[in-house]
Scaffold this motif. Structure first.
Motif, short mmCIF file in Angstrom:
data_model
loop_
_atom_site.label_atom_id
_atom_site.label_comp_id
_atom_site.label_asym_id
_atom_site.label_seq_id
_atom_site.Cartn_x
_atom_site.Cartn_y
_atom_site.Cartn_z
N UNK A 155 1.10 -1.19 0.14
CA UNK A 155 -0.19 -0.03 0.01
C UNK A 155 1.04 1.25 0.15
N UNK A 156 0.57 2.19 -0.93
CA UNK A 156 1.19 3.48 -0.82
C UNK A 156 0.53 4.25 -0.19
N UNK A 157 1.03 5.21 0.93
CA UNK A 157 0.28 6.14 1.78
C UNK A 157 1.07 7.39 1.81
N UNK A 158 0.75 8.47 2.26
CA UNK A 158 1.08 9.83 2.28
C UNK A 158 2.23 9.47 3.50
N UNK A 159 3.25 10.21 3.47
CA UNK A 159 4.44 10.10 4.44
C UNK A 159 3.81 10.58 5.69
N UNK A 160 3.16 11.65 5.88
CA UNK A 160 2.61 12.00 7.14
C UNK A 160 1.70 10.91 7.94
N UNK A 161 0.68 10.19 7.21
CA UNK A 161 0.07 9.22 7.49
C UNK A 161 1.03 8.19 7.96
N UNK A 162 1.96 7.78 7.23
CA UNK A 162 3.07 6.49 7.59
C UNK A 162 3.63 6.94 9.14
N UNK A 163 4.03 8.33 9.18
CA UNK A 163 4.81 8.62 10.42
C UNK A 163 3.70 8.59 11.73
N UNK A 164 2.33 8.90 11.47
CA UNK A 164 1.30 8.84 12.43
C UNK A 164 1.23 7.56 12.80
N UNK A 165 0.96 6.59 11.81
CA UNK A 165 0.55 5.22 12.07
C UNK A 165 1.84 4.61 13.22
N UNK A 166 3.13 5.18 12.54
CA UNK A 166 4.29 4.71 13.46
C UNK A 166 4.61 5.28 14.75
N UNK A 167 3.82 6.22 15.01
CA UNK A 167 3.61 7.02 16.45
C UNK A 167 4.74 7.81 16.38
#
Length: 85
Positions: free
Chosen positions: A36-48
């Motif tokens: 899945x390709x997601x926005x970098x800000x969403x990725x960082x949010x998901x990683x905490x």
């Protein structure tokens, strides 16, 4: 949006634009979801990880909230306040 891997490779810029706009892009290989390709800000949010305010707001944190929901409000008039006194 779902992309077959070959099509995702050919239209990578379009895949990235959609992900950046907050729309996760699912990539499949032989019909199986593999990435899945997601926005970098969403990725960082998901990683905490801490995200800057502007990045956080770009991700649309209220995207899952029903803004058309009925809200119960009190119907009585506000109380009178004497501001002169």
């Amino acid at each position: 949006m779902r992309w077959q891997m070959q099509e995702a490779k050919q239209r990578f810029s379009e895949v990235l634009r959609a992900a950046e706009a907050g729309e996760p892009q699912i990539v499949t290989k032989h019909g199986t979801e593999v990435a899945v390709v997601i926005d970098i800000a969403e990725y960082r949010r998901l990683r905490g990880e801490q995200v800057g305010l502007m990045e956080y707001l770009r991700v649309d944190p209220l995207g899952d909230v029903d803004l058309d929901a009925e809200i119960d409000r009190r119907r009585e008039q506000p109380r009178d306040i004497d501001l002169a006194g």
